[in-house]
Design a protein around this motif. Sequence first.
Motif, PDB file in Angstrom:
ATOM      1  N   GLY A 107       0.782  -1.219   0.000  1.00  0.00           N
ATOM      2  CA  GLY A 107       0.000   0.000   0.000  1.00  0.00           C
ATOM      3  C   GLY A 107       0.818   1.276   0.000  1.00  0.00           C
ATOM      4  N   TYR A 108       2.130   1.195  -0.205  1.00  0.00           N
ATOM      5  CA  TYR A 108       2.955   2.389  -0.352  1.00  0.00           C
ATOM      6  C   TYR A 108       2.932   2.836  -1.807  1.00  0.00           C
ATOM      7  N   PHE A 109       3.053   4.136  -2.004  1.00  0.00           N
ATOM      8  CA  PHE A 109       2.980   4.704  -3.345  1.00  0.00           C
ATOM      9  C   PHE A 109       4.336   5.271  -3.740  1.00  0.00           C
ATOM     10  N   PHE A 110       4.660   5.107  -5.029  1.00  0.00           N
ATOM     11  CA  PHE A 110       5.972   5.504  -5.526  1.00  0.00           C
ATOM     12  C   PHE A 110       5.851   6.291  -6.825  1.00  0.00           C
ATOM     13  N   ARG A 111       6.828   7.136  -7.052  1.00  0.00           N
ATOM     14  CA  ARG A 111       6.947   7.873  -8.305  1.00  0.00           C
ATOM     15  C   ARG A 111       8.284   7.536  -8.934  1.00  0.00           C
ATOM     16  N   THR A 112       8.272   7.271 -10.237  1.00  0.00           N
ATOM     17  CA  THR A 112       9.503   6.917 -10.921  1.00  0.00           C
ATOM     18  C   THR A 112       9.423   7.383 -12.366  1.00  0.00           C
ATOM     19  N   GLU A 113      10.535   7.355 -13.044  1.00  0.00           N
ATOM     20  CA  GLU A 113      10.577   7.784 -14.439  1.00  0.00           C
ATOM     21  C   GLU A 113       9.829   6.811 -15.338  1.00  0.00           C
ATOM     22  N   PHE A 114       9.035   7.330 -16.251  1.00  0.00           N
ATOM     23  CA  PHE A 114       8.385   6.514 -17.270  1.00  0.00           C
ATOM     24  C   PHE A 114       9.319   6.419 -18.470  1.00  0.00           C
ATOM     25  N   HIS A 115       9.644   5.177 -18.875  1.00  0.00           N
ATOM     26  CA  HIS A 115      10.585   4.963 -19.975  1.00  0.00           C
ATOM     27  C   HIS A 115       9.822   4.783 -21.288  1.00  0.00           C
ATOM     28  N   GLU A 116       9.781   5.828 -22.074  1.00  0.00           N
ATOM     29  CA  GLU A 116       9.039   5.783 -23.335  1.00  0.00           C
ATOM     30  C   GLU A 116       9.643   4.811 -24.335  1.00  0.00           C
ATOM     31  N   ASP A 117      10.947   4.523 -24.192  1.00  0.00           N
ATOM     32  CA  ASP A 117      11.615   3.660 -25.153  1.00  0.00           C
ATOM     33  C   ASP A 117      11.464   2.180 -24.817  1.00  0.00           C
ATOM     34  N   TRP A 118      10.851   1.848 -23.673  1.00  0.00           N
ATOM     35  CA  TRP A 118      10.625   0.452 -23.329  1.00  0.00           C
ATOM     36  C   TRP A 118       9.363  -0.060 -24.011  1.00  0.00           C
ATOM     37  N   PRO A 119       9.320  -1.331 -24.402  1.00  0.00           N
ATOM     38  CA  PRO A 119       8.111  -1.887 -25.035  1.00  0.00           C
ATOM     39  C   PRO A 119       6.899  -1.694 -24.125  1.00  0.00           C
ATOM     40  N   GLN A 120       5.784  -1.266 -24.706  1.00  0.00           N
ATOM     41  CA  GLN A 120       4.593  -0.962 -23.925  1.00  0.00           C
ATOM     42  C   GLN A 120       3.414  -1.838 -24.345  1.00  0.00           C
ATOM     43  N   ASN A 121       2.479  -2.016 -23.423  1.00  0.00           N
ATOM     44  CA  ASN A 121       1.250  -2.738 -23.753  1.00  0.00           C
ATOM     45  C   ASN A 121       0.168  -1.747 -24.182  1.00  0.00           C
ATOM     46  N   ASP A 122      -0.825  -2.252 -24.885  1.00  0.00           N
ATOM     47  CA  ASP A 122      -1.936  -1.398 -25.319  1.00  0.00           C
ATOM     48  C   ASP A 122      -3.260  -1.874 -24.729  1.00  0.00           C
ATOM     49  N   TYR A 123      -3.199  -2.514 -23.553  1.00  0.00           N
ATOM     50  CA  TYR A 123      -4.419  -2.987 -22.915  1.00  0.00           C
ATOM     51  C   TYR A 123      -5.237  -1.814 -22.369  1.00  0.00           C
ATOM     52  N   ASP A 124      -6.537  -1.970 -22.379  1.00  0.00           N
ATOM     53  CA  ASP A 124      -7.445  -1.001 -21.773  1.00  0.00           C
ATOM     54  C   ASP A 124      -7.608  -1.388 -20.304  1.00  0.00           C
ATOM     55  N   GLN A 125      -7.037  -0.591 -19.402  1.00  0.00           N
ATOM     56  CA  GLN A 125      -7.073  -0.957 -17.987  1.00  0.00           C
ATOM     57  C   GLN A 125      -8.491  -1.091 -17.450  1.00  0.00           C
ATOM     58  N   SER A 126      -9.408  -0.295 -17.968  1.00  0.00           N
ATOM     59  CA  SER A 126     -10.787  -0.369 -17.487  1.00  0.00           C
ATOM     60  C   SER A 126     -11.500  -1.632 -17.963  1.00  0.00           C
ATOM     61  N   ALA A 127     -10.875  -2.360 -18.908  1.00  0.00           N
ATOM     62  CA  ALA A 127     -11.497  -3.572 -19.440  1.00  0.00           C
ATOM     63  C   ALA A 127     -11.176  -4.817 -18.613  1.00  0.00           C
ATOM     64  N   PHE A 128     -10.303  -4.670 -17.622  1.00  0.00           N
ATOM     65  CA  PHE A 128     -10.061  -5.778 -16.709  1.00  0.00           C
ATOM     66  C   PHE A 128     -11.142  -5.765 -15.630  1.00  0.00           C
ATOM     67  N   VAL A 129     -11.992  -6.769 -15.658  1.00  0.00           N
ATOM     68  CA  VAL A 129     -13.173  -6.782 -14.791  1.00  0.00           C
ATOM     69  C   VAL A 129     -13.273  -8.130 -14.078  1.00  0.00           C
ATOM     70  N   MET A 130     -13.458  -8.087 -12.763  1.00  0.00           N
ATOM     71  CA  MET A 130     -13.684  -9.307 -12.006  1.00  0.00           C
ATOM     72  C   MET A 130     -15.148  -9.734 -12.165  1.00  0.00           C
ATOM     73  N   ALA A 131     -15.348 -10.992 -12.486  1.00  0.00           N
ATOM     74  CA  ALA A 131     -16.690 -11.547 -12.626  1.00  0.00           C
ATOM     75  C   ALA A 131     -16.730 -12.909 -11.956  1.00  0.00           C
ATOM     76  N   ASP A 132     -17.593 -13.036 -10.962  1.00  0.00           N
ATOM     77  CA  ASP A 132     -17.709 -14.291 -10.213  1.00  0.00           C
ATOM     78  C   ASP A 132     -16.364 -14.730  -9.630  1.00  0.00           C
ATOM     79  N   GLY A 133     -15.598 -13.751  -9.156  1.00  0.00           N
ATOM     80  CA  GLY A 133     -14.349 -14.056  -8.491  1.00  0.00           C
ATOM     81  C   GLY A 133     -13.177 -14.331  -9.407  1.00  0.00           C
ATOM     82  N   ARG A 134     -13.364 -14.114 -10.721  1.00  0.00           N
ATOM     83  CA  ARG A 134     -12.276 -14.372 -11.664  1.00  0.00           C
ATOM     84  C   ARG A 134     -12.102 -13.187 -12.609  1.00  0.00           C
ATOM     85  N   MET A 135     -10.853 -12.987 -13.041  1.00  0.00           N
ATOM     86  CA  MET A 135     -10.562 -11.851 -13.905  1.00  0.00           C
ATOM     87  C   MET A 135     -11.017 -12.128 -15.327  1.00  0.00           C
ATOM     88  N   THR A 136     -11.546 -11.099 -15.949  1.00  0.00           N
ATOM     89  CA  THR A 136     -11.916 -11.158 -17.365  1.00  0.00           C
ATOM     90  C   THR A 136     -11.323  -9.950 -18.076  1.00  0.00           C
TER      91      THR A 136
END
Length: 362
Positions: A107-136
Amino acid sequence: MRFHKALLILIMSTCLILGACASSSAPEPEGASADGMLISETEGSAETEESAESEETTGTEESAETEETTVPETSEETTEEETTPEEETFSHLGITDGILKYEDVRGYFFRTEFHEDWPQNDYDQSAFVMADGRMTYTGEGYTYRLGIDVYEAYGYIDWTAVKEDGYDFAFMRIGYRGYAQPDLLVDRNWIINLHDAYLAGMDVGVYFFSQAITEEEAKEEADFIIETLTNDGYTPDILKMGVAFDPEYTGDSGARTNDLTRDQVTKNARAFCDRIREAGYTAMIYSNMVWEDRNFDLSQLSDIDIWYADYTAYPQTPYAFSVWQYGHGESKGVEGAVDVNIQLIPVGEELTESDASSEPES
């Protein structure tokens, strides 16, 4: 007589006055607030910033000597800690003006540099949804499937029941290196778990709990795995989930890995994965947000899949990964809570079913 009585009264009065003054001037505890509660010297935390920089690693549970894992400080530490009111949600996290904010497992929060040159994902974070106790995953561009990961402490597992409960893949710990004595050891249940899961029709892979401190030791660990697998007939075509490099800190003051730099950890991962690939197996790296912040240079590992661990509401990393270990869950056939994972599969990328029609050739 009257004089003595008057003198006695005067002495008693003086004592009462002095006692009252002494009582009113007694010092309060240092750091006490107006209501008497002690105020911590660190805002929003009962721990110091130094102790907060030790990270309990999420992810695969290990044997008793390596189960609780922490990240010690290194000379390359640049992450800043900040405190955040408890009522705030994950919405305050993310990337702002080139700074990545994230929360660790405690539960501690951190700030760090974002590396634009590192490979990135294109997932929609809001699309990760728990349903009946399992991730979808409800977003476009990807399908998904669920899996678990286990090691010897889980005991007997009914893998047919696991498969029927909706899990399609599994990682098993194949072995580990001691953190103080660098012996290479096999997980006592790896062979029965891999064998039964494969025959149940699940896609299988293995992971190795690494304590390598040099590239040579990382290659030694890879060779140990390759020999163990091939001796029992588990060829690359059987291990569809591949072989994962799982380096973790143990939190023990005598651990050999305590002083590893980011550069050395990255070189170890590269050496391990290259050797695994040379043998024909798919290589992966087990990681989390803290390790991506402090211990891996992902620009040097951009061609290797990441198995990412994060027990928050969604994967906080902006960087590329293909499997997310999102927490603990339940499965038929497994006693107690078990690590659960979701694999993101690009639409159009076909996954062939495991061919479990025959036993592995030993």
